[in-house]
Motif scaffolding. Structure first.
Motif, PDB file in Angstrom:
ATOM      1  N   GLN A 179       0.828  -1.204   0.000  1.00  0.00           N
ATOM      2  CA  GLN A 179       0.000   0.000   0.000  1.00  0.00           C
ATOM      3  C   GLN A 179       0.861   1.253   0.000  1.00  0.00           C
ATOM      4  N   ILE A 180       0.538   2.164  -0.884  1.00  0.00           N
ATOM      5  CA  ILE A 180       1.282   3.419  -0.975  1.00  0.00           C
ATOM      6  C   ILE A 180       1.207   4.207   0.332  1.00  0.00           C
ATOM      7  N   ASN A 181       0.121   4.037   1.079  1.00  0.00           N
ATOM      8  CA  ASN A 181      -0.076   4.793   2.316  1.00  0.00           C
ATOM      9  C   ASN A 181       0.946   4.464   3.392  1.00  0.00           C
ATOM     10  N   ASP A 182       1.595   3.292   3.292  1.00  0.00           N
ATOM     11  CA  ASP A 182       2.509   2.841   4.347  1.00  0.00           C
ATOM     12  C   ASP A 182       3.981   2.984   3.967  1.00  0.00           C
ATOM     13  N   LEU A 183       4.273   3.678   2.875  1.00  0.00           N
ATOM     14  CA  LEU A 183       5.667   3.767   2.431  1.00  0.00           C
ATOM     15  C   LEU A 183       6.554   4.499   3.429  1.00  0.00           C
ATOM     16  N   ASN A 184       6.037   5.484   4.113  1.00  0.00           N
ATOM     17  CA  ASN A 184       6.867   6.189   5.093  1.00  0.00           C
ATOM     18  C   ASN A 184       7.308   5.261   6.221  1.00  0.00           C
ATOM     19  N   ILE A 185       6.424   4.356   6.654  1.00  0.00           N
ATOM     20  CA  ILE A 185       6.782   3.400   7.708  1.00  0.00           C
ATOM     21  C   ILE A 185       7.807   2.396   7.189  1.00  0.00           C
ATOM     22  N   LEU A 186       7.680   2.035   5.898  1.00  0.00           N
ATOM     23  CA  LEU A 186       8.636   1.091   5.303  1.00  0.00           C
ATOM     24  C   LEU A 186      10.054   1.640   5.397  1.00  0.00           C
ATOM     25  N   PHE A 187      10.241   2.898   5.089  1.00  0.00           N
ATOM     26  CA  PHE A 187      11.585   3.492   5.153  1.00  0.00           C
ATOM     27  C   PHE A 187      12.030   3.699   6.601  1.00  0.00           C
ATOM     28  N   TYR A 188      11.107   3.807   7.522  1.00  0.00           N
ATOM     29  CA  TYR A 188      11.466   3.875   8.942  1.00  0.00           C
ATOM     30  C   TYR A 188      11.985   2.522   9.427  1.00  0.00           C
ATOM     31  N   LEU A 189      11.352   1.449   8.963  1.00  0.00           N
ATOM     32  CA  LEU A 189      11.786   0.107   9.362  1.00  0.00           C
ATOM     33  C   LEU A 189      13.126  -0.267   8.737  1.00  0.00           C
ATOM     34  N   HIS A 195      17.316   0.359  -2.744  1.00  0.00           N
ATOM     35  CA  HIS A 195      16.610  -0.114  -3.937  1.00  0.00           C
ATOM     36  C   HIS A 195      15.249  -0.673  -3.504  1.00  0.00           C
ATOM     37  N   LEU A 196      14.180  -0.150  -4.093  1.00  0.00           N
ATOM     38  CA  LEU A 196      12.835  -0.616  -3.752  1.00  0.00           C
ATOM     39  C   LEU A 196      12.058  -0.919  -5.032  1.00  0.00           C
ATOM     40  N   THR A 197      11.464  -2.124  -5.072  1.00  0.00           N
ATOM     41  CA  THR A 197      10.610  -2.528  -6.183  1.00  0.00           C
ATOM     42  C   THR A 197       9.277  -3.005  -5.619  1.00  0.00           C
ATOM     43  N   ILE A 198       8.181  -2.487  -6.162  1.00  0.00           N
ATOM     44  CA  ILE A 198       6.837  -2.936  -5.778  1.00  0.00           C
ATOM     45  C   ILE A 198       6.086  -3.289  -7.057  1.00  0.00           C
ATOM     46  N   HIS A 199       5.731  -4.559  -7.202  1.00  0.00           N
ATOM     47  CA  HIS A 199       5.107  -5.024  -8.437  1.00  0.00           C
ATOM     48  C   HIS A 199       3.628  -4.668  -8.540  1.00  0.00           C
ATOM     49  N   ARG A 200       2.978  -4.419  -7.408  1.00  0.00           N
ATOM     50  CA  ARG A 200       1.574  -3.982  -7.418  1.00  0.00           C
ATOM     51  C   ARG A 200       1.407  -2.939  -6.311  1.00  0.00           C
ATOM     52  N   LEU A 201       1.487  -1.698  -6.688  1.00  0.00           N
ATOM     53  CA  LEU A 201       1.301  -0.613  -5.730  1.00  0.00           C
ATOM     54  C   LEU A 201      -0.186  -0.276  -5.684  1.00  0.00           C
ATOM     55  N   VAL A 202      -0.764  -0.332  -4.495  1.00  0.00           N
ATOM     56  CA  VAL A 202      -2.202  -0.118  -4.337  1.00  0.00           C
ATOM     57  C   VAL A 202      -2.444   1.041  -3.377  1.00  0.00           C
ATOM     58  N   VAL A 203      -3.681   1.526  -3.368  1.00  0.00           N
ATOM     59  CA  VAL A 203      -4.072   2.635  -2.496  1.00  0.00           C
ATOM     60  C   VAL A 203      -5.069   2.130  -1.472  1.00  0.00           C
ATOM     61  N   ASN A 204      -4.810   2.459  -0.220  1.00  0.00           N
ATOM     62  CA  ASN A 204      -5.763   2.177   0.840  1.00  0.00           C
ATOM     63  C   ASN A 204      -6.654   3.406   1.007  1.00  0.00           C
ATOM     64  N   PHE A 205      -7.887   3.293   0.547  1.00  0.00           N
ATOM     65  CA  PHE A 205      -8.769   4.458   0.563  1.00  0.00           C
ATOM     66  C   PHE A 205      -9.183   4.856   1.982  1.00  0.00           C
ATOM     67  N   GLN A 206      -8.838   4.010   2.969  1.00  0.00           N
ATOM     68  CA  GLN A 206      -9.161   4.350   4.351  1.00  0.00           C
ATOM     69  C   GLN A 206      -8.190   5.363   4.932  1.00  0.00           C
ATOM     70  N   GLY A 207      -7.027   5.486   4.287  1.00  0.00           N
ATOM     71  CA  GLY A 207      -5.995   6.334   4.873  1.00  0.00           C
ATOM     72  C   GLY A 207      -5.609   7.488   3.974  1.00  0.00           C
ATOM     73  N   PHE A 208      -4.423   8.058   4.226  1.00  0.00           N
ATOM     74  CA  PHE A 208      -3.932   9.197   3.481  1.00  0.00           C
ATOM     75  C   PHE A 208      -2.600   8.830   2.848  1.00  0.00           C
ATOM     76  N   LEU A 209      -2.067   9.714   2.046  1.00  0.00           N
ATOM     77  CA  LEU A 209      -0.740   9.497   1.492  1.00  0.00           C
ATOM     78  C   LEU A 209       0.285   9.513   2.621  1.00  0.00           C
ATOM     79  N   PRO A 210       1.400   8.795   2.433  1.00  0.00           N
ATOM     80  CA  PRO A 210       2.374   8.655   3.531  1.00  0.00           C
ATOM     81  C   PRO A 210       2.936  10.005   3.966  1.00  0.00           C
TER      82      PRO A 210
END
Length: 546
Positions: A179-189, A195-210
């Protein structure tokens, strides 16, 4: 000076030959010939694939003889429970103390491990690269490895951020769905991520952009394949936080991505960018060549763009050239608004073609290095297949094709011409109903002879083998090494299983799916080894490896 014997060839020549051989074949051919060959073999870095085109007997020989004798040369190992069911468990049973046996092993790949396999996997701490394709396991424990630098996770569902754990050494991360919404947490972890590859980037309509708090300056490579819900605004927002990108690949859907002026603004801000790959598709009710002409300005001399248009489905396709991805999806007929140059598709090895209506002005394409081809139906229009072979012949080098997937009902004559023109065909995938049409209910002798002579692997995607066809089917496909098919009932399974195993002498792997209404096998879950045959029965799926 004339060479009189094999040993007169230079070491460099042998090393070039060795590059084309599997470790198993190389060792069998040259092992113990003399000290010179033994030194050449030992000095190689072996990347061992224990899943493709290997029998149960050969696997055991690998584990008992070859791998122990060349253990210091082993640098990577690939294991799978798909084509070689139970292989991962057998491997760990043979090598319980992996780190001491293979001290130079740094990369391992695991396809469809079970929970017991996964417990062994997470205990390996010497690996710096790991690839896991999984369904049910929880990947969090993988990140306890302090040496992990590259992690590739392949999974069907969206990987939720809650299933990940921190790791300060991880530099390269490949995910199937995120989910695109969680990318900020991914870089925190993973603060060391480059190098980052995501084969299916999706949007969680429940949240906001990271909500990034600062730029991510360590990230050098970003590859995103976006689902249709991901808008251009979201990608523009992300890129504003990655100022040091060196490589950027974006696959997306939507007419908003065809905004050349806005792309110029974004790309100009990425001062370190040296490598760019675009692959955009969009549907527009009206034809407008301004979408393409905006990419013909002087700025785009640096990033060359091609644009195709398909009339029957009103679809635009924009991509950078030369095309640097291994797989390409297109229609058989399309017009070029901005023409792709010669050798544009030299990197393409997997081609997916959708049938569509012929066009008055059609792009001339050549895919010279395609080894895997899939042809599928356009559900919008009814098509005439009479010129299909001529079109394919102009696009492909048939001598390169090995893998063919066909999901349209070609006339038998067209299919025969096509199969005869593919000398190296080894794998064929289709639906059962289509197979019946292609082969005239398995009665066309010429087509059946070609399939029997050429195929090592055959997969039926949909539809069940009918009992009235079983004898003829077995006669045609008796030489296969790999067979995947569907049956309707447990009774049919019991009737056919032993017959197939006895008659198919070359068979390595058999997959059978039960797709009927018989529910009596739903509770079964068995696995083991009997008479040098590894088997697994899980609900409606039966795997045999021998």
């Amino acid at each position: 000076m004339l060479l009189s014997k094999l040993e007169d060839l230079a070491n460099e020549t042998f090393l070039d030959v060795f590059d084309y051989l599997r470790p198993f074949d190389l060792i069998r051919a040259f092992n113990q010939l003399n000290e010179r060959f033994e030194i050449l073999i030992i000095q190689r870095r072996f990347h061992v694939n224990l899943s493709t085109n290997i029998s149960f007997y050969d696997f055991n020989e690998y584990c008992s003889i070859i791998l122990p004798n060349y253990r210091l040369s082993i640098h990577s190992i690939y294991l799978s429970n798909v084509e070689t069911c139970g292989a991962i468990s057998l491997f760990f049973r043979n090598f319980p103390r992996l780190e001491s046996i293979f001290p130079n092993l740094r990369t391992m790949s695991f396809i469809d491990p079970n929970e017991n396999d996964f417990n062994h996997i997470v205990a390996i701490k010497q690996l710096n690269t790991i690839y896991v394709k999984y369904n049910k396991i929880q990947p969090a424990l993988l990140f306890s490895n302090p040496n992990l630098q590259t992690c590739i996770l392949s999974h069907d569902d969206i990987l939720l951020i809650q299933k990940l754990r921190p790791n300060s050494s991880l530099k390269r991360f490949v995910l199937d769905s995120f989910q695109i919404n969680d990318l900020n947490i991914l870089f925190y972890l993973y603060p060391s991520l480059e190098h980052l590859t995501i084969h299916r980037l999706v949007v969680n309509f429940q949240g906001f952009l990271p909500p990034f708090t600062e730029p991510i300056r360590r990230l050098h490579t970003l590859k995103l394949n976006c689902l249709y819900t991901v808008r251009f605004d979201y990608i523009a927002y992300l890129l504003s936080f990655f100022p040091n990108l060196f490589r950027f690949t974006l696959i997306a859907i939507g007419i908003d991505f065809f905004n050349a002026e806005r792309w110029i603004q974004i790309l100009t801000s990425l001062e370190q960018l040296q490598y760019l790959v675009f692959d955009f598709k969009a549907v527009s009710e009206t034809f407008d060549d301004e979408f393409a002409s905006a990419f013909l300005t002087a700025y785009w001399n640096r990033w060359r763009i091609a644009v195709d248009y398909s009339e029957d489905n009103r679809k635009y396709h924009l991509f950078t050239i030369p095309y640097h991805r291994s797989s390409f999806i297109s229609t058989i007929h399309s017009s070029s608004i901005i023409e792709a140059t010669n050798h544009t598709f030299d990197s393409t090895t997997h081609l997916y073609l959708k049938l569509n209506m012929p066009m008055q002005v059609c792009a001339k394409r050549k895919y010279s290095n395609v080894s895997a081809l899939q042809i599928y139906q356009n559900t919008v229009v009814t098509l005439d297949y009479s010129n299909l072979f001529m079109r394919l012949n102009s696009m492909l080098d048939f001598s390169q094709l090995v893998h063919f997937e066909l999901f349209i009902s070609l006339p038998s004559s067209t299919f025969l011409t096509l199969v005869k023109s593919i000398p190296c065909l080894r794998c064929f995938k289709t639906d059962y109903d289509i197979l019946m049409i292609l082969t005239d209910n398995l009665q066309d002798e010429n087509i059946c002879f070609e399939l029997q002579k050429k195929l090592d692997k055959f997969v039926i995607r949909q539809g069940a083998l009918q009992m009235t066809d079983k004898d003829r089917f077995l006669q045609i496909f008796s030489n296969l090494k790999y067979l995947q098919l569907n049956l309707s009932t447990v009774f049919e399974l019991r009737l056919l299983l032993c017959t197939f195993l006895k008659a198919m002498h070359n068979l390595h792997t058999l997959h059978i799916w039960l797709i009927g209404t018989d529910a009596s096998i739903d509770t079964l879950q068995w696995q083991g080894v009997i008479n040098n045959i590894s088997y697994e029965i899980v609900k409606r799926h039966i795997q045999i490896w021998k």
